[in-house]
Write an enzyme that holds these catalytic residues in place. Structure first.
Site, PDB file in Angstrom:
ATOM      1  N   HIS A 257       0.821  -1.206   0.000  1.00 37.85           N
ATOM      2  CA  HIS A 257       0.000   0.000   0.000  1.00 37.85           C
ATOM      3  C   HIS A 257       0.858   1.260   0.000  1.00 37.85           C
ATOM      4  O   HIS A 257       2.056   1.230   0.343  1.00 37.85           O
ATOM      5  CB  HIS A 257      -0.909   0.005   1.236  1.00 37.85           C
ATOM      6  CG  HIS A 257      -0.126  -0.035   2.528  1.00 37.85           C
ATOM      7  ND1 HIS A 257       0.460   1.077   3.096  1.00 37.85           N
ATOM      8  CD2 HIS A 257       0.173  -1.071   3.353  1.00 37.85           C
ATOM      9  CE1 HIS A 257       1.082   0.750   4.203  1.00 37.85           C
ATOM     10  NE2 HIS A 257       0.927  -0.559   4.389  1.00 37.85           N
ATOM     11  N   GLU A 333      -2.239  -7.460   7.413  1.00 39.40           N
ATOM     12  CA  GLU A 333      -0.915  -7.375   8.017  1.00 39.40           C
ATOM     13  C   GLU A 333      -0.889  -8.139   9.331  1.00 39.40           C
ATOM     14  O   GLU A 333      -1.933  -8.421   9.953  1.00 39.40           O
ATOM     15  CB  GLU A 333      -0.551  -5.901   8.246  1.00 39.40           C
ATOM     16  CG  GLU A 333       0.805  -5.637   8.895  1.00 39.40           C
ATOM     17  CD  GLU A 333       1.992  -6.193   8.118  1.00 39.40           C
ATOM     18  OE1 GLU A 333       2.138  -7.437   8.087  1.00 39.40           O
ATOM     19  OE2 GLU A 333       2.770  -5.386   7.569  1.00 39.40           O
TER      20      GLU A 333
END
Length: 454
Positions: A257, A333
Site C-alpha cells: 500500500h 498485516e
C-alpha cells in the site's frame, strides 16, 4: 428484417503484445459464412483486440445489410457484459471502442451473448491467422485463410478434443497452447481413424501459432508442433526453470500500500492498531501505481487486504484499470500487539526481552498477544494455495502489506524465517511471484519503485 450472427474474438501474445482480431458474419438460417474479417493490430491488450474484433464484425454485417438485426456471440465476458449495459466501462482505452461499436447499428437491433471459448473457434482461428501474419511482417489475407476449414474440422474431431484437458490461460499465451498441444499429441494415438482424418484438416494452421485460445489441434506432425510450442513457451512465458508445458502460471503481483502518516516515521502498523488511511503522498503513490499497471495491461483481477490503507490503494488502481476490488482477509498485516504505533527504538526501550525473542524465534509473539511470524506464514500459505486454485493461469494484483509480501517471497524461495529481516520493501512497491501447476514458484520482481520516480 434480415438477421445476422456475428462471432468475434481477439488475442494478444503477451497482453500487451503482438495482437490481432478475427470476426465472422454468419447466416443463422443456413450456418453459411457470409463474411470474414481479421487484422494484425500491432502491440495491444487482449481486451482492445476483442473490442476491435467486435467493431470489425459489426461493420462487416453493416456492409451486407445496414437494416439488419445482429446477434453477437463472443467468449469475452467483459465485452459482452459491457456492451449489454450490465457492467460499467471504466477503462479509458475501452470507452471509445465501445462507443464505436455502439454506433454501427441502432442499439435496439443488436443483442449480445457470451459463449464458451470452444464455440468460438472460427473467430479464434482468424485472430491467430492475423497474429501469425503480423509475425511474418504481413497483413492477413482472406484468400489464404483456412480458418473456416479448421473450425469445421475441429468440430468434426470433437471426440478427440473432449479427451484433451482444458488449459486456462490468457488469449495468445504460448504456455497454455503448449500444454494443449502436448495433451493432444498424447491422445492422438488412441483416436479413431475418422477423427484423425478430420484432425488432419485442422493441421493446415500456420506453424508456430502460440495462442492459448480454442480447442487442441492434432495432426500427423503433432509431436513436432508440440515441441515447437514448448520452445516458444519457454521464451514467452517462463523466465524460470519451470517446465513450459503446464499452462500459464498463476501470477501474483504484490503491491504494498501507499504511505500512511505512520510510514515515514517507521512505526509498527499492523492489523491490531489504529488502521490509518493513506496520506496525500500515499494517495499520489497509488495513482502512479495505477498508471504504471495500466501501461503494462496484464492485471486481470484485484484483491486487497481489509485494512483501510490497502483498500484505498486498491481502489485507486482499480479505477484506472476498470476492475473491481475483492477484499481478502488472508492478506491482512501481522498483528503487532502492544507494539502497534511504536517505533523500533521505543519497543526496544519498553519491551527489550520480548523484542529479542521476536527477532530470534519465528514462533515468538509481540508483546500483548500479537501474531507471530510463524502464524503469519501459515495464514499466508493457506491464502496463497486458495488463490492459486481460484486464479490458475491469471494475473492477479494483491494489494497488501510488508509482512505478507515478504512472506510470499520467502515461501517462494524456500528461504528461512530470518530472511524476512533481510528484505527491504518500500511503500507502493511492486513484487511478483508466478506459481506453476507442479507446485514450483518463480520470483519475477521485487521492490520495484521505478513507477514512483519522475
Amino acid at each position: 428484417m434480415r438477421e445476422f450472427i456475428v462471432e468475434a474474438d481477439g488475442g494478444s501474445r503477451g497482453n500487451p503484445g503482438p495482437a490481432g482480431y478475427g470476426s465472422v458474419v454468419i447466416d443463422p438460417a443456413t450456418g453459411e459464412t457470409l463474411a470474414e474479417r481479421a487484422e494484425y493490430i500491432g502491440v495491444a491488450t487482449n481486451n482492445v483486440a476483442e473490442y476491435r474484433g467486435l467493431v470489425a464484425g459489426l461493420r462487416a454485417a453493416h456492409d451486407l445489410d445496414p437494416s439488419a438485426s445482429v446477434h453477437v456471440r463472443m467468449d469475452s465476458k467483459l465485452v459482452v457484459e459491457q456492451m449489454s449495459g450490465r457492467w460499467k466501462i471504466k477503462h479509458p482505452d475501452m470507452k471509445p471502442l465501445a462507443m464505436e461499436a455502439a454506433r454501427v447499428f441502432p442499439p435496439d437491433r443488436v443483442t449480445y451473448e457470451w459463449i464458451p471459448r470452444e464455440r468460438n473457434k472460427h473467430a479464434d482461428r482468424l485472430a491467430n491467422e492475423a497474429m501469425d501474419a503480423g509475425a511474418r511482417g504481413e497483413q492477413w489475407s482472406e484468400s489464404g485463410s483456412t480458418a473456416e476449414l479448421q473450425a469445421r474440422a475441429a468440430e468434426s474431431a470433437g471426440s478427440v478434443a473432449s479427451a484433451v484437458p482444458e488449459v486456462s490461460g490468457p488469449p495468445g499465451d504460448a504456455a497454455a497452447r503448449a500444454a494443449l498441444g502436448a495433451a493432444a499429441a498424447g491422445t492422438a494415438s488412441g483416436s479413431s481413424a475418422s477423427a484423425a482424418s478430420a484432425s488432419s484438416a485442422a493441421a493446415a494452421s500456420s506453424p508456430g501459432r502460440s495462442s492459448g485460445r480454442g480447442a487442441a489441434e492434432s495432426s500427423g506432425g503433432g509431436a513436432a508442433e508440440a515441441d515447437a510450442d514448448v520452445r516458444a513457451a519457454q521464451t514467452v512465458a517462463s523466465s524460470g526453470w519451470a517446465p513450459a508445458d503446464m499452462g500459464a502460471p498463476a501470477t501474483f503481483v504484490l503491491l504494498r500500500h501507499g504511505e500512511t502518516p505512520l510510514t515515514p516515521q517507521k512505526r509498527f502498523s499492523g492489523s491490531g492498531g489504529t488502521d490509518p488511511s493513506l496520506s496525500e503522498v500515499g494517495q499520489e503513490q497509488a495513482r502512479l501505481v495505477g498508471e504504471a499497471l495500466a501501461r503494462r495491461g496484464t492485471v486481470q483481477e484485484i484483491l486487497a487486504s481489509p485494512l483501510a490503507r490497502t483498500r484505498q490503494t486498491a481502489a485507486a488502481v482499480a479505477e484506472r484499470l476498470g476492475l473491481d476490488v475483492t477484499v481478502e482477509d488472508g492478506l491482512r498485516e501481522t498483528d503487532f500487539g502492544a507494539w502497534e504505533g511504536l517505533t523500533f527504538g521505543e519497543v526496544r526501550e519498553r519491551y527489550p526481552d520480548d523484542l529479542n525473542r521476536w527477532l530470534s524465534d519465528p514462533d515468538a509473539e509481540p508483546t500483548g498477544g500479537g501474531e507471530s511470524f510463524a502464524a503469519t506464514a501459515t495464514r499466508i500459505a493457506a491464502t496463497r494455495d486458495k488463490l492459486i486454485a481460484t486464479y490458475a493461469g491469471r494475473t492477479v494484483l494483491l494489494v497488501t502489506h510488508v509482512t505478507p509480501i515478504k512472506t510470499f517471497v520467502r515461501l517462494a524461495l524456500g528461504a528461512p524465517p530470518e530472511s524476512l529481516f533481510r528484505m527491504e520493501l518500500s511503500a507502493a512497491s511492486l513484487s511478483a511471484v508466478a506459481y506453476y501447476a507442479d507446485g514450483n514458484a518463480s520470483v519475477r520482481l521485487f521492490n520495484d519503485t521505478s513507477h514512483l520516480r519522475p
